[in-house]
Design a protein around this motif. Structure first.
Motif, PDB file in Angstrom:
ATOM      1  N   LYS A  55       0.847  -1.202   0.000  1.00 52.33           N
ATOM      2  CA  LYS A  55       0.000   0.000   0.000  1.00 52.33           C
ATOM      3  C   LYS A  55       0.880   1.248   0.000  1.00 52.33           C
ATOM      4  O   LYS A  55       0.630   2.190  -0.757  1.00 52.33           O
ATOM      5  CB  LYS A  55      -0.910  -0.014   1.227  1.00 52.33           C
ATOM      6  N   THR A  58       2.563   1.734  -3.398  1.00 52.43           N
ATOM      7  CA  THR A  58       1.599   2.241  -4.380  1.00 52.43           C
ATOM      8  C   THR A  58       1.374   3.733  -4.202  1.00 52.43           C
ATOM      9  O   THR A  58       1.321   4.484  -5.181  1.00 52.43           O
ATOM     10  CB  THR A  58       0.266   1.481  -4.259  1.00 52.43           C
ATOM     11  N   TYR A  61       4.484   5.566  -5.452  1.00 47.25           N
ATOM     12  CA  TYR A  61       4.514   5.524  -6.917  1.00 47.25           C
ATOM     13  C   TYR A  61       3.526   6.540  -7.498  1.00 47.25           C
ATOM     14  O   TYR A  61       3.852   7.267  -8.443  1.00 47.25           O
ATOM     15  CB  TYR A  61       4.182   4.119  -7.419  1.00 47.25           C
ATOM     16  N   THR A  62       2.335   6.604  -6.941  1.00 49.94           N
ATOM     17  CA  THR A  62       1.320   7.533  -7.431  1.00 49.94           C
ATOM     18  C   THR A  62       1.777   8.981  -7.275  1.00 49.94           C
ATOM     19  O   THR A  62       1.613   9.792  -8.189  1.00 49.94           O
ATOM     20  CB  THR A  62      -0.009   7.306  -6.681  1.00 49.94           C
TER      21      THR A  62
END
Length: 87
Positions: A55, A58, A61-62
């Protein structure tokens, strides 16, 4: 060629280290009191930790992808301007 290969290797290691640190910071931010039972199996185990790490990765990365999208037009313009100056 050996110099550039070493330089690229150092850049890759540095980038990987920065990414790992960012994921670690996000993981700590998301779990200030420690990891809870995320998957509902009644115990806190490795799967819960891995779920939280995924999580955090992610989310990092976003955030990076959004930053790159914002900066991309300026970088493309700078590259085109530089190429025009050279040619």
């Amino acid at each position: 060629m050996g110099f550039f290969k070493k330089l690229l290797g150092i850049g890759t290691v540095a980038g990987t280290t920065v990414a790992a640190m960012k994921v670690s910071e996000k993981y700590k931010e998301n779990n200030p009191g420690g990891v809870k039972d995320v998957n509902g199996d009644g115990k806190v185990d490795t799967l819960d930790v891995l779920t939280e790490v995924a999580k955090a990765a992610t989310e990092v990365y976003t955030e990076v992808a959004e930053s790159v999208k914002e900066a991309a037009p300026q970088v493309v313009k700078a590259v085109k301007d530089t190429a025009d100056d050279i040619l």
